[in-house]
Design a protein around this motif. Structure first.
Motif, mmCIF file in Angstrom:
data_model
loop_
_atom_site.group_PDB
_atom_site.id
_atom_site.type_symbol
_atom_site.label_atom_id
_atom_site.label_comp_id
_atom_site.label_asym_id
_atom_site.label_seq_id
_atom_site.Cartn_x
_atom_site.Cartn_y
_atom_site.Cartn_z
ATOM 1 N N ALA A 22 1.620 5.462 -8.074
ATOM 2 C CA ALA A 22 3.003 4.996 -8.044
ATOM 3 C C ALA A 22 3.862 5.882 -7.150
ATOM 4 O O ALA A 22 4.811 5.401 -6.508
ATOM 5 C CB ALA A 22 3.577 4.963 -9.456
ATOM 6 N N MET A 59 4.477 3.933 -14.047
ATOM 7 C CA MET A 59 4.544 3.669 -12.612
ATOM 8 C C MET A 59 5.986 3.566 -12.109
ATOM 9 O O MET A 59 6.306 4.011 -11.008
ATOM 10 C CB MET A 59 3.768 2.395 -12.277
ATOM 11 N N SER A 60 6.859 3.006 -12.917
ATOM 12 C CA SER A 60 8.252 2.863 -12.494
ATOM 13 C C SER A 60 8.947 4.219 -12.393
ATOM 14 O O SER A 60 9.627 4.503 -11.403
ATOM 15 C CB SER A 60 9.020 1.961 -13.468
ATOM 16 N N ILE A 118 11.606 0.164 -8.713
ATOM 17 C CA ILE A 118 11.584 1.243 -7.724
ATOM 18 C C ILE A 118 12.520 0.921 -6.566
ATOM 19 O O ILE A 118 13.314 1.763 -6.123
ATOM 20 C CB ILE A 118 10.146 1.470 -7.205
ATOM 21 N N VAL A 139 3.468 4.528 -3.792
ATOM 22 C CA VAL A 139 4.265 3.313 -3.661
ATOM 23 C C VAL A 139 5.726 3.674 -3.376
ATOM 24 O O VAL A 139 6.352 3.149 -2.451
ATOM 25 C CB VAL A 139 4.183 2.458 -4.943
ATOM 26 N N GLY A 140 6.279 4.563 -4.174
ATOM 27 C CA GLY A 140 7.678 4.953 -4.017
ATOM 28 C C GLY A 140 7.968 5.649 -2.708
ATOM 29 O O GLY A 140 8.972 5.362 -2.045
ATOM 30 N N ALA A 176 0.526 -1.903 -4.863
ATOM 31 C CA ALA A 176 0.760 -1.904 -6.309
ATOM 32 C C ALA A 176 -0.202 -2.846 -7.026
ATOM 33 O O ALA A 176 -0.761 -2.504 -8.074
ATOM 34 C CB ALA A 176 2.211 -2.294 -6.602
ATOM 35 N N GLY A 219 4.706 0.312 0.298
ATOM 36 C CA GLY A 219 4.257 0.738 -1.019
ATOM 37 C C GLY A 219 3.886 -0.398 -1.933
ATOM 38 O O GLY A 219 2.898 -0.335 -2.666
ATOM 39 N N SER A 220 4.667 -1.459 -1.882
ATOM 40 C CA SER A 220 4.431 -2.562 -2.806
ATOM 41 C C SER A 220 3.134 -3.301 -2.530
ATOM 42 O O SER A 220 2.585 -3.965 -3.412
ATOM 43 C CB SER A 220 5.605 -3.549 -2.754
ATOM 44 N N GLY A 233 7.452 6.220 -9.517
ATOM 45 C CA GLY A 233 7.824 5.584 -8.254
ATOM 46 C C GLY A 233 9.278 5.784 -7.916
ATOM 47 O O GLY A 233 9.645 5.959 -6.738
#
Length: 246
Positions: A9, A203-204, A53, A12-13, A27, A23-24, A207
């Motif tokens: 994550a 993950m949030s 994010i 991703v961020g 995911a 990043g997405s 991220g």
């Protein structure tokens, strides 16, 4: 496993903060490979995670006066409805199709990241191309759970007249609202997809930390080196997805 999710994550961020894209697109593979989720469940989770994010990155861009409300309005006019359409189409597809589309998009993105040069703003603005790009990005977000930043950022720079820093900030707003539209559509139309809130939270949070860090150091990193490194990562993940499918 949670440690691997945390670092994934973060990647991703960082990518969203640095480039407003990238990043997405990993995911969904992360959730499928590490958490062994089905593609449809992974896409639902990715919409929440990537949306949250991106929202924090968008708020940071708003604080820096990088958001262009007029451009966002035009983009949203076409992207929001098609994000919902894409979510419904994706759920209706047979198992395996969304993964195949995702892998194809990852390979195309990897190639474009390596091949693309620095973007220069185009003085000849084109509302039509902005609307078309917004529609495609929204549809892709709903279809396979990725933000469409690789479509949004170049369109904002080349056809909306924004500089790169503005394009990244506005891209995060668009990714957040498209992800929200697709997620709400799935929840209303299909209520049978489970949600693992522990995975979403881990993950949030990680991220969100990374997207702010990525925005802070964006100007200090050679973008070409970053793009090439991320392209290699995309190639590796796409191969892992293909192996996992067979």
């Amino acid at each position: 496993m949670l440690i691997m999710l945390f670092f994934s994550a973060m990647l991703v961020g960082f990518s969203l903060g640095l480039m407003g894209a990238g990043g997405s697109i990993i995911a969904v593979p992360i959730l499928m490979l590490l958490m062994e989720m089905s593609e449809k469940v992974a896409i639902k989770h990715a919409l929440i995670i990537v949306g949250m994010i991106s929202l924090v990155g968008a708020i940071n861009g708003l604080r820096k006066n990088l958001i262009d409300a007029k451009v966002l309005t035009y983009f949203a006019l076409s992207s929001l409805p098609l994000a919902s359409v894409g979510a419904l189409v994706g759920h209706a597809l047979p198992n395996g199709w969304q993964t195949a589309i995702l892998v194809a998009l990852m390979l195309i993105s990897a190639f474009k990241m390596v091949a693309s040069k620095t973007l220069d703003s185009n003085t000849q603005k084109s509302l039509l191309i902005v609307l078309i790009s917004g529609g495609i990005a929204g549809f892709v977000t709903g279809l396979v759970g990725i933000g469409g930043g690789f479509l949004i950022v170049p369109a904002l720079v080349l056809y909306a007249g924004l500089n790169m820093q503005q394009a990244v900030a506005n891209s995060l707003v668009l990714i957040a609202i498209n992800a929200a539209a697709a997620f709400v559509t799935l929840n209303i139309a299909i209520d049978s997809l489970p949600t693992d809130w522990l995975v979403v939270s881990v993950m949030s949070i990680s991220g969100v930390i990374a997207v702010v860090g990525g925005q802070l150091i964006a100007a200090k990193i050679n973008q070409q080196i970053l793009k090439r490194g991320f392209a290699i990562c995309l190639l590796g993940v796409s191969v892992a997805l293909l192996v996992n499918q067979f």
